[in-house]
Write an enzyme that holds these catalytic residues in place. Structure first.
Site, PDB file in Angstrom:
ATOM      1  N   LYS A 110       1.009  -0.857  -0.176  1.00  0.00           N
ATOM      2  CA  LYS A 110      -0.011  -0.004  -0.118  1.00  0.00           C
ATOM      3  C   LYS A 110       0.688   1.143   0.453  1.00  0.00           C
ATOM      4  CE  LYS A 110      -4.647   0.804   0.275  1.00  0.00           C
ATOM      5  NZ  LYS A 110      -5.534  -0.287  -0.307  1.00  0.00           N
ATOM      6  N   GLY A 229     -24.317   4.397   0.296  1.00  0.00           N
ATOM      7  CA  GLY A 229     -23.388   4.363  -0.703  1.00  0.00           C
ATOM      8  C   GLY A 229     -23.713   4.143  -2.310  1.00  0.00           C
ATOM      9  N   GLY A 231     -22.313   5.270  -5.064  1.00  0.00           N
ATOM     10  CA  GLY A 231     -21.516   5.737  -5.915  1.00  0.00           C
ATOM     11  C   GLY A 231     -20.891   4.366  -6.424  1.00  0.00           C
ATOM     12  N   ASN A 232     -19.396   3.650  -6.923  1.00  0.00           N
ATOM     13  CA  ASN A 232     -18.973   3.050  -8.110  1.00  0.00           C
ATOM     14  C   ASN A 232     -19.461   1.615  -7.229  1.00  0.00           C
ATOM     15  OD1 ASN A 232     -17.608   0.271  -7.979  1.00  0.00           O
ATOM     16  ND2 ASN A 232     -16.840   1.895 -10.326  1.00  0.00           N
ATOM     17  N   GLY A 234     -21.721   0.549  -4.557  1.00  0.00           N
ATOM     18  CA  GLY A 234     -22.873   0.518  -4.255  1.00  0.00           C
ATOM     19  C   GLY A 234     -23.593   0.767  -6.034  1.00  0.00           C
ATOM     20  N   TYR A 235     -23.917   1.173  -6.401  1.00  0.00           N
ATOM     21  CA  TYR A 235     -24.274   1.199  -7.495  1.00  0.00           C
ATOM     22  C   TYR A 235     -24.559  -0.232  -8.462  1.00  0.00           C
ATOM     23  CZ  TYR A 235     -25.392   1.295 -12.467  1.00  0.00           C
ATOM     24  OH  TYR A 235     -26.327   1.083 -13.494  1.00  0.00           O
TER      25      TYR A 235
HETATM   26  P1  NAD Z   1     -17.553   5.944  -4.721  1.00  0.00           P
HETATM   27  O1  NAD Z   1     -17.260   7.413  -3.981  1.00  0.00           O
HETATM   28  O2  NAD Z   1     -17.754   6.190  -5.816  1.00  0.00           O
HETATM   29  O3  NAD Z   1     -19.085   6.188  -3.865  1.00  0.00           O
HETATM   30  C1  NAD Z   1     -18.923   6.767  -2.596  1.00  0.00           C
HETATM   31  C2  NAD Z   1     -20.278   6.521  -2.148  1.00  0.00           C
HETATM   32  O4  NAD Z   1     -20.165   7.341  -0.198  1.00  0.00           O
HETATM   33  C3  NAD Z   1     -21.297   7.846  -2.923  1.00  0.00           C
HETATM   34  O5  NAD Z   1     -22.554   7.036  -3.364  1.00  0.00           O
HETATM   35  C4  NAD Z   1     -21.365   8.613  -1.630  1.00  0.00           C
HETATM   36  O6  NAD Z   1     -22.611   9.498  -2.033  1.00  0.00           O
HETATM   37  C5  NAD Z   1     -21.569   7.565  -0.660  1.00  0.00           C
HETATM   38  N1  NAD Z   1     -21.508   8.911   1.157  1.00  0.00           N
HETATM   39  C6  NAD Z   1     -20.255   9.239   1.262  1.00  0.00           C
HETATM   40  N2  NAD Z   1     -20.335   9.639   1.837  1.00  0.00           N
HETATM   41  C7  NAD Z   1     -21.636   9.046   2.570  1.00  0.00           C
HETATM   42  C8  NAD Z   1     -22.778   8.985   4.143  1.00  0.00           C
HETATM   43  N3  NAD Z   1     -21.885   9.638   5.430  1.00  0.00           N
HETATM   44  N4  NAD Z   1     -23.407   8.396   5.105  1.00  0.00           N
HETATM   45  C9  NAD Z   1     -23.674   7.518   3.447  1.00  0.00           C
HETATM   46  N5  NAD Z   1     -23.219   7.552   2.102  1.00  0.00           N
HETATM   47  C10 NAD Z   1     -22.571   8.023   2.019  1.00  0.00           C
HETATM   48  O7  NAD Z   1     -16.537   4.863  -3.419  1.00  0.00           O
HETATM   49  P2  NAD Z   1     -16.803   3.054  -4.149  1.00  0.00           P
HETATM   50  O8  NAD Z   1     -15.570   3.264  -5.371  1.00  0.00           O
HETATM   51  O9  NAD Z   1     -17.813   2.844  -4.896  1.00  0.00           O
HETATM   52  O10 NAD Z   1     -15.632   2.900  -2.836  1.00  0.00           O
HETATM   53  C11 NAD Z   1     -17.115   2.869  -1.306  1.00  0.00           C
HETATM   54  C12 NAD Z   1     -16.180   2.093  -0.513  1.00  0.00           C
HETATM   55  O11 NAD Z   1     -15.378   0.715  -0.953  1.00  0.00           O
HETATM   56  C13 NAD Z   1     -15.299   2.318  -0.095  1.00  0.00           C
HETATM   57  O12 NAD Z   1     -15.064   1.983   1.416  1.00  0.00           O
HETATM   58  C14 NAD Z   1     -13.729   2.090  -0.868  1.00  0.00           C
HETATM   59  O13 NAD Z   1     -12.695   1.529   0.400  1.00  0.00           O
HETATM   60  C15 NAD Z   1     -14.554   0.746  -1.275  1.00  0.00           C
HETATM   61  N6  NAD Z   1     -13.952  -0.497  -2.463  1.00  0.00           N
HETATM   62  C16 NAD Z   1     -14.292   0.330  -3.614  1.00  0.00           C
HETATM   63  C17 NAD Z   1     -13.614  -0.286  -4.520  1.00  0.00           C
HETATM   64  C18 NAD Z   1     -13.937   0.041  -6.037  1.00  0.00           C
HETATM   65  O14 NAD Z   1     -13.312  -0.930  -6.814  1.00  0.00           O
HETATM   66  N7  NAD Z   1     -14.320   1.098  -6.669  1.00  0.00           N
HETATM   67  C19 NAD Z   1     -12.277  -1.713  -3.732  1.00  0.00           C
HETATM   68  C20 NAD Z   1     -12.985  -2.098  -3.302  1.00  0.00           C
HETATM   69  C21 NAD Z   1     -13.266  -1.413  -1.840  1.00  0.00           C
END
Ligand code: NAD
Length: 435
Positions: A110, A229, A231-232, A234-235
């Site tokens: 990391k 959530g 975002g990426n 959750g959607y």
């Molecule tokens: P993202 O930025 O695309 O989405 C994050 C979402 O969380 C957004 O919809 C945002 O509106 C929402 N959010 C922010 N503050 C909030 C709150 N107080 N309450 C509720 N929702 C809130 O990020 P992502 O890539 O979807 O990542 C989300 C999580 O998944 C993170 O913990 C990340 O470390 C983990 N993760 C992501 C990946 C990946 O491939 N993107 C891989 C492993 C783990």
């Protein structure tokens, strides 16, 4: 504030206690556990970056290479004001376990830079990214250490880093290695993989499929899901769960969420969110958005809904000692990293809420990063469907191993997952004769 590195060591020691009886040579086992408490390599520096005003600013930067017994170090690069040496060490340790969970041939790494990237112009961000890649140029490579995006870094930043690495290293190295395979999460144009965007959410839905079977549900439409959530992660989780027939009844963003009893339409909800800038009025069912379809809810309310499966997909520590006792879901699939605090974990265990831990549930992302690396190295690219077809068996196998361990040791999903992961790393260390 608890120290993440100390927490990761505590967690490892807890797993070690459960694993120790299965090892005959206690001395070698204990030596392996001791080695795993500290990263194999830890680098730090101050990056000097020319700012737009002509002055030079210094930014503290780190790279932790935790363990490479199973393969090259692998793990993201975080740009955030709260990055610390201990956080980077802990995150690299968790990457060692995450890669072992799905059996991909990597160890854990990391990196991080203490910076608020929102305060930088695009030019400053590019110069910072290049400075970091130049600092790492003799410490990373396709067979050594393979970084990727993490918090506040993305495909564009990986593209700048690939370019800088190619500019920095010797001609010999450029001629003998495909240096683009040093970074994953790249844009498709410079060697990224099809399917990477949806991989984490989709991988989580493969886990949902296995879990639903084990919990004995007959009809997918009877299984209600709330996702924190949108975002990426959750959607895509909502999209694939809905496509397979599950009923997604709630999603939320930073300003709050929505509840739709009959099951919401993830596509229309996303379209509406993009148009309106928020979810609150996006109560969409079967392609039609109407406020009478459901109601707005707070993020706190979403977590406490009476649903079958809760899917935290946003932030860390959202399920903690204050609300863990109010969780009504039967199971939690941790798609975010670290959404449940250790205190909350104990409460959930007592209340028999099954938790599928982050290192298993969200491992689809790093698994498709592995596919990106494999495609780069062979110079032959797969379609999105080929990527998906290769992802599912790895997620299924990881779930099955966890389930078997959980039953055998009557333990939690988290402990079972960690036991499998730590065991496979220790076995690799022993085979190599490191202990
Ligand atoms: P993202 O930025 O695309 O989405 C994050 C979402 O969380 C957004 O919809 C945002 O509106 C929402 N959010 C922010 N503050 C909030 C709150 N107080 N309450 C509720 N929702 C809130 O990020 P992502 O890539 O979807 O990542 C989300 C999580 O998944 C993170 O913990 C990340 O470390 C983990 N993760 C992501 C990946 C990946 O491939 N993107 C891989 C492993 C783990």
């Amino acid at each position: 504030m608890s120290n993440p590195h100390k927490n990761s060591i505590k967690q490892l020691n807890k797993v070690a206690k459960l694993l120790e009886p299965s090892y005959k040579d206690k001395k070698r086992f204990k030596a392996a556990i001791k080695m795993l408490q500290t990263p194999q390599n830890f680098f730090e520096t101050e990056l000097e970056v020319r700012m737009d005003n002509g002055k030079t600013n210094k930014f503290k930067a780190y790279r932790s290479q935790h363990n490479n017994a199973r393969g090259p170090f692998k793990g993201g690069i975080r740009f955030h004001q709260n990055v610390s040496a201990d956080e980077v060490k802990a995150l690299s340790t968790w990457m060692t376990w995450k890669c072992a969970v799905t059996g991909i041939p990597y160890g854990g790494g990391k990196g991080g830079v203490i910076v608020n990237p929102r305060e930088l112009s695009e030019g400053e961000l590019q110069r910072l990214s290049r400075a970091y890649a130049a600092f790492l140029s003799d410490k990373i490579g396709p067979w050594v250490d393979i970084p990727a995006p993490d918090v506040n870094t993305n495909g564009q930043i990986m593209a700048w880093m690939v370019d800088e690495l190619e500019n920095t290293v010797s001609l010999d190295r450029r001629a003998s290695e495909n240096l683009a395979a040093t970074f994953t999460g790249k844009p498709i144009m410079i060697g990224g993989s099809q399917g990477r965007d949806e991989a984490t959410g989709l991988g989580g839905v493969f886990i949902l499929e296995k879990l639903a079977k084990e919990l004995g549900y007959d009809r997918k439409r009877d299984i209600t899901i709330a996702i924190q959530g949108f975002g990426n992660v959750g959607y895509w989780f909502a999209h694939h769960a809905d496509q397979l027939g599950y009923k997604v009844v709630a999603v939320s963003g930073s300003k709050g969420g929505i509840y739709v009893e009959d099951g919401l339409d993830p596509e229309q909800t996303m379209e509406c969110k993009k148009k309106k800038g928020g979810l609150e009025t996006c109560l969409c069912v079967d392609g039609k958005c109407n406020v009478s379809n459901g109601k707005s809810i707070t993020n706190e309310e979403l977590l406490e809904l009476d649903v079958d499966i809760l899917v935290p997909s946003a932030l860390e520590n959202v399920i903690n000692k204050d609300n863990a006792g109010k969780i009504k879901a039967k199971a939690i699939i941790e798609m975010a990293n670290g959404p449940i605090t250790p205190e909350a974990d104990e409460i959930l265990k007592k209340n028999k809420v099954l938790v599928i831990p982050d290192v298993l549930a969200n491992a689809g992302g790093v698994t498709v990063s592995y596919f990106e690396w494999a495609q780069n190295l062979q110079g032959y690219y797969w379609t999105r469907d080929e990527v998906v077809a290769k992802l599912q068996p790895l997620m299924d196998k990881a779930f099955d191993s966890m389930w078997e361990m959980l039953k055998k040791h009557k333990t939690t999903g988290r402990m079972a997952t960690y036991m499998n992961a730590v065991k496979s790393v220790i076995d690799a260390m022993m085979l190599r004769g490191r202990v």
